[in-house]
Design an enzyme around this catalytic site. Structure first.
Site, PDB file in Angstrom:
ATOM      1  N   ARG A 128       0.812  -1.237   0.000  1.00 22.11           N
ATOM      2  CA  ARG A 128       0.000   0.000   0.000  1.00 22.11           C
ATOM      3  C   ARG A 128       0.832   1.267   0.000  1.00 22.11           C
ATOM      4  NH1 ARG A 128      -2.937  -3.049   3.939  1.00 22.11           N
ATOM      5  NH2 ARG A 128      -4.611  -4.169   2.892  1.00 22.11           N
ATOM      6  N   LYS A 150       2.866  11.303 -11.714  1.00 26.40           N
ATOM      7  CA  LYS A 150       1.996  10.438 -12.534  1.00 26.40           C
ATOM      8  C   LYS A 150       2.729   9.130 -12.753  1.00 26.40           C
ATOM      9  CE  LYS A 150      -0.822  13.638 -15.250  1.00 26.40           C
ATOM     10  NZ  LYS A 150      -1.110  14.149 -16.617  1.00 26.40           N
ATOM     11  N   GLU A 192       9.657  17.906 -25.318  1.00 26.90           N
ATOM     12  CA  GLU A 192       9.018  18.271 -24.038  1.00 26.90           C
ATOM     13  C   GLU A 192       9.636  19.540 -23.465  1.00 26.90           C
ATOM     14  OE1 GLU A 192       6.329  16.722 -23.130  1.00 26.90           O
ATOM     15  OE2 GLU A 192       6.441  14.601 -23.665  1.00 26.90           O
ATOM     16  N   LYS A 234       7.258  23.024 -14.606  1.00 28.01           N
ATOM     17  CA  LYS A 234       6.398  21.898 -14.239  1.00 28.01           C
ATOM     18  C   LYS A 234       6.059  21.958 -12.746  1.00 28.01           C
ATOM     19  CE  LYS A 234       5.175  17.168 -14.835  1.00 28.01           C
ATOM     20  NZ  LYS A 234       5.280  15.927 -15.554  1.00 28.01           N
ATOM     21  N   GLU A 244      -4.525  17.122 -11.762  1.00 23.80           N
ATOM     22  CA  GLU A 244      -5.066  17.505 -13.068  1.00 23.80           C
ATOM     23  C   GLU A 244      -6.572  17.700 -13.047  1.00 23.80           C
ATOM     24  OE1 GLU A 244      -2.982  15.790 -16.443  1.00 23.80           O
ATOM     25  OE2 GLU A 244      -4.785  16.023 -17.639  1.00 23.80           O
ATOM     26  N   ARG A 248      -3.224  21.565 -14.873  1.00 25.72           N
ATOM     27  CA  ARG A 248      -2.156  20.627 -15.248  1.00 25.72           C
ATOM     28  C   ARG A 248      -2.310  20.104 -16.669  1.00 25.72           C
ATOM     29  NH1 ARG A 248       0.792  15.881 -11.648  1.00 25.72           N
ATOM     30  NH2 ARG A 248       2.073  15.118 -13.360  1.00 25.72           N
ATOM     31  N   ASN A 252      -0.083  18.838 -21.352  1.00 25.48           N
ATOM     32  CA  ASN A 252      -0.327  17.880 -22.439  1.00 25.48           C
ATOM     33  C   ASN A 252      -0.421  18.571 -23.797  1.00 25.48           C
ATOM     34  OD1 ASN A 252      -0.371  15.544 -20.854  1.00 25.48           O
ATOM     35  ND2 ASN A 252      -2.449  16.023 -20.181  1.00 25.48           N
ATOM     36  N   HIS A 255      -0.105  16.653 -27.041  1.00 27.13           N
ATOM     37  CA  HIS A 255      -0.248  15.227 -26.724  1.00 27.13           C
ATOM     38  C   HIS A 255      -1.514  14.605 -27.298  1.00 27.13           C
ATOM     39  CE1 HIS A 255       3.040  16.232 -24.094  1.00 27.13           C
ATOM     40  NE2 HIS A 255       3.113  15.011 -23.597  1.00 27.13           N
ATOM     41  N   HIS A 259      -0.760  11.482 -29.246  1.00 22.47           N
ATOM     42  CA  HIS A 259      -1.199  10.134 -28.863  1.00 22.47           C
ATOM     43  C   HIS A 259      -1.882   9.429 -30.032  1.00 22.47           C
ATOM     44  CE1 HIS A 259      -1.187  10.995 -24.254  1.00 22.47           C
ATOM     45  NE2 HIS A 259      -0.034  10.522 -24.680  1.00 22.47           N
ATOM     46  N   HIS A 272       7.526   8.754 -28.334  1.00 23.85           N
ATOM     47  CA  HIS A 272       6.528   9.644 -27.724  1.00 23.85           C
ATOM     48  C   HIS A 272       6.873  11.116 -28.002  1.00 23.85           C
ATOM     49  CE1 HIS A 272       3.737  11.202 -24.720  1.00 23.85           C
ATOM     50  NE2 HIS A 272       4.736  11.861 -24.155  1.00 23.85           N
TER      51      HIS A 272
HETATM   52  P1  NAD Z   1      12.155   5.151 -22.386  1.00 24.47           P
HETATM   53  O1  NAD Z   1      12.033   5.029 -20.941  1.00 24.47           O
HETATM   54  O2  NAD Z   1      11.622   4.048 -23.230  1.00 24.47           O
HETATM   55  O3  NAD Z   1      13.675   5.431 -22.759  1.00 24.47           O
HETATM   56  C1  NAD Z   1      14.023   5.567 -24.108  1.00 24.47           C
HETATM   57  C2  NAD Z   1      15.162   4.587 -24.496  1.00 24.47           C
HETATM   58  O4  NAD Z   1      16.390   5.117 -24.027  1.00 24.47           O
HETATM   59  C3  NAD Z   1      15.028   3.206 -23.910  1.00 24.47           C
HETATM   60  O5  NAD Z   1      15.489   2.266 -24.810  1.00 24.47           O
HETATM   61  C4  NAD Z   1      15.951   3.283 -22.702  1.00 24.47           C
HETATM   62  O6  NAD Z   1      16.415   2.028 -22.272  1.00 24.47           O
HETATM   63  C5  NAD Z   1      17.060   4.129 -23.244  1.00 24.47           C
HETATM   64  N1  NAD Z   1      17.835   4.877 -22.274  1.00 24.47           N
HETATM   65  C6  NAD Z   1      17.403   5.469 -21.159  1.00 24.47           C
HETATM   66  N2  NAD Z   1      18.382   6.191 -20.598  1.00 24.47           N
HETATM   67  C7  NAD Z   1      19.489   5.999 -21.363  1.00 24.47           C
HETATM   68  C8  NAD Z   1      20.802   6.491 -21.293  1.00 24.47           C
HETATM   69  N3  NAD Z   1      21.173   7.378 -20.362  1.00 24.47           N
HETATM   70  N4  NAD Z   1      21.684   6.090 -22.238  1.00 24.47           N
HETATM   71  C9  NAD Z   1      21.292   5.247 -23.234  1.00 24.47           C
HETATM   72  N5  NAD Z   1      20.044   4.776 -23.358  1.00 24.47           N
HETATM   73  C10 NAD Z   1      19.141   5.161 -22.430  1.00 24.47           C
HETATM   74  O7  NAD Z   1      11.420   6.485 -22.923  1.00 24.47           O
HETATM   75  P2  NAD Z   1      11.291   7.964 -22.345  1.00 24.47           P
HETATM   76  O8  NAD Z   1      11.175   8.824 -23.532  1.00 24.47           O
HETATM   77  O9  NAD Z   1      12.281   8.268 -21.311  1.00 24.47           O
HETATM   78  O10 NAD Z   1       9.871   7.917 -21.607  1.00 24.47           O
HETATM   79  C11 NAD Z   1       8.704   7.626 -22.315  1.00 24.47           C
HETATM   80  C12 NAD Z   1       7.690   7.101 -21.338  1.00 24.47           C
HETATM   81  O11 NAD Z   1       7.421   8.105 -20.375  1.00 24.47           O
HETATM   82  C13 NAD Z   1       6.370   6.721 -21.958  1.00 24.47           C
HETATM   83  O12 NAD Z   1       5.956   5.490 -21.424  1.00 24.47           O
HETATM   84  C14 NAD Z   1       5.431   7.839 -21.519  1.00 24.47           C
HETATM   85  O13 NAD Z   1       4.099   7.399 -21.387  1.00 24.47           O
HETATM   86  C15 NAD Z   1       6.017   8.209 -20.204  1.00 24.47           C
HETATM   87  N6  NAD Z   1       5.729   9.585 -19.782  1.00 24.47           N
HETATM   88  C16 NAD Z   1       5.262   9.763 -18.533  1.00 24.47           C
HETATM   89  C17 NAD Z   1       5.027  11.040 -18.076  1.00 24.47           C
HETATM   90  C18 NAD Z   1       4.596  11.255 -16.660  1.00 24.47           C
HETATM   91  O14 NAD Z   1       4.223  12.371 -16.303  1.00 24.47           O
HETATM   92  N7  NAD Z   1       4.641  10.234 -15.827  1.00 24.47           N
HETATM   93  C19 NAD Z   1       5.266  12.141 -18.893  1.00 24.47           C
HETATM   94  C20 NAD Z   1       5.772  11.919 -20.184  1.00 24.47           C
HETATM   95  C21 NAD Z   1       5.998  10.624 -20.619  1.00 24.47           C
HETATM   96  N1  GLY Z   2       3.375  14.977 -18.622  1.00 22.26           N
HETATM   97  C1  GLY Z   2       2.164  15.616 -18.251  1.00 22.26           C
HETATM   98  C2  GLY Z   2       1.955  15.705 -16.794  1.00 22.26           C
HETATM   99  O1  GLY Z   2       2.814  15.328 -16.003  1.00 22.26           O
HETATM  100  O2  GLY Z   2       0.932  16.129 -16.374  1.00 22.26           O
END
Ligand code: NAD
Ligand code: GLY
Length: 367
Positions: A128, A150, A192, A234, A244, A248, A252, A255, A259, A272
């Site tokens: 939890r 998030k 971003e 942010k 949100e 917030r 997006n 997005h 998406h 993304h």
């Molecule tokens: P990712 O986590 O898939 O990383 C991208 C690639 O880079 C992967 O292959 C990873 O292994 C590699 N990588 C990571 N760090 C590295 C490094 N230092 N050197 C070499 N390779 C490296 O993608 P991302 O773009 O970081 O994140 C995308 C994800 O984030 C999506 O799932 C999206 O939905 C999510 N997201 C969440 C929020 C939120 O607010 N929580 C906001 C935006 C995106």
């Molecule tokens: N990436 C959008 C949010 O964190 O709200």
């Protein structure tokens, strides 16, 4: 690895009452003992990473944590968005339970947004709720996904549909990790970064324009400023609207169209951030057609998106398919698509728009 920066890390505070925390930003932070001071006390830590990032950085993180926890465990997940699912999440719970980890165990998310979102959700639900620390290693994760609480996994019927709001205890952005990031991932992160200009800070937009080549060349000072200013913006937004219920949603920007591109092509075709870059161009064109901004502003941001190595023209999925995909966006209300639009340069809002106008935008912006 560079030496820890002598002037110390930059710090941005997320002010959320008893869930407040700091984002630390700097080169060599992982190796700096003070980075890890003041975290919740526990017998055990679990590093969650993936098959790409763990070989690069897990030993450094483990060495930093070893003096502070009796046991430092590690779980290495398969890499990729298509592993952001229940089966992979369960491997984190398996590791925690198999090692007898108690409810004080601290989880460390070492990786990009996929690892960060999954680790956060695991932390929100294990016994939890246990504390977790974000150690983001992509630019996208440092400027966006690691901040704000998030957390989620994907469902076959929708991305990020299963999750929770759950804030980390700290975010540690070690800028050194960006050195190994593939160029395409750097560009995706820049989408971003650019986002924060039109929605909140025109001075920052001008700074990005002046420094885009330095950012593309991974100049450490330029990256440090970009990460810090993005996190400050942010932090301001999340501090006002953590869950949100309104404001917030402006984060997006780009997005909704983005998406649709990701889902329409099949996840993984476009990153993304690439979809968000192109989605921002589409959302700007919509803002122009709604009479909110002029063509010169649209072209200004579009040029910056292109200079960041991002696509500015979307795939020709067909307007009907775009509209269908956008209707399942989390912002949609009773089937009406809600778009983040630029009300005026530096200020965003959320609005519906007539389908006919959206179709014109799609006709202009896809090929
Ligand atoms: P990712 O986590 O898939 O990383 C991208 C690639 O880079 C992967 O292959 C990873 O292994 C590699 N990588 C990571 N760090 C590295 C490094 N230092 N050197 C070499 N390779 C490296 O993608 P991302 O773009 O970081 O994140 C995308 C994800 O984030 C999506 O799932 C999206 O939905 C999510 N997201 C969440 C929020 C939120 O607010 N929580 C906001 C935006 C995106
Ligand atoms: N990436 C959008 C949010 O964190 O709200």
């Amino acid at each position: 690895m560079s030496a820890p920066s002598p002037e110390g890390p930059q710090q941005v505070r997320i002010a959320l009452g008893d869930r407040s925390y700091d984002i630390l930003i700097g080169a060599g932070l992982m190796d700096r003992p003070a980075t890890w001071d003041g975290l919740p006390q526990a017998a055990a830590a679990l590093i969650v990473s993936n098959t790409t990032v763990a070989p690069l950085y897990a030993a450094r993180l483990r060495a930093a944590l070893a003096p502070r926890y009796r046991s430092v465990h590690e779980v290495v997940l398969p890499d990729g968005e298509d592993h952001k699912d229940w089966q992979t999440l369960n491997r984190v719970f398996d590791a925690l339970l198999a090692r007898g980890c108690d409810r004080k165990t601290v989880l460390f998310a070492l990786g990009g947004g996929v690892v960060g979102d999954m680790t956060g959700f695991a932390a929100a639900s294990y016994m939890r709720g246990v504390p977790f620390v974000q150690v983001p290693t992509t630019l996208l994760a440092q400027v966006d996904s690691s901040v704000g609480g998030k957390t989620a996994i994907n469902h076959p019927l929708g991305k990020n549909m299963i999750g929770a709001f759950y804030q980390p205890a700290r975010v540690v952005c070690d800028l050194d990790t960006l050195a190994t990031l593939p160029p395409r991932e750097l560009s995706a992160g820049l989408a971003e970064v650019i986002k924060y200009g039109p929605i909140a800070d025109m001075d920052f937009l001008a700074w990005i324009e002046a420094n885009i080549d330095a950012l593309m060349a991974r100049d450490p000072q330029a990256l440090a400023h970009a990460v810090r200013r993005s996190c400050e913006i942010k932090a301001e937004v999340v501090g006002q609207d953590e869950r949100e219920s309104g404001l917030r949603a402006i984060l997006n920007f780009g997005h909704t169209f983005g998406h649709a591109i990701e889902a329409g092509l099949g996840y993984g075709q476009w990153l993304h951030g690439e979809a968000v870059g192109c989605g921002m161009v589409m959302a700007l064109q919509l803002s122009r057609r709604l009479g909110l901004v002029d063509e010169a502003f649209v072209q200004r941001v579009t040029a910056l998106v292109a200079r960041a190595g991002l696509p500015t023209v979307g795939p020709a999925l067909g307007a009907d398919r775009y509209l269908e995909l956008m209707r399942v966006d989390k912002k949609a209300e009773a089937g009406e698509i809600r778009f983040v639009v630029i009300e005026r340069p530096g200020q965003a809002g959320v609005r519906g728009a007539p389908d006919a106008l959206v179709r014109q935008v799609l006709a202009d912006c896809t090929r």
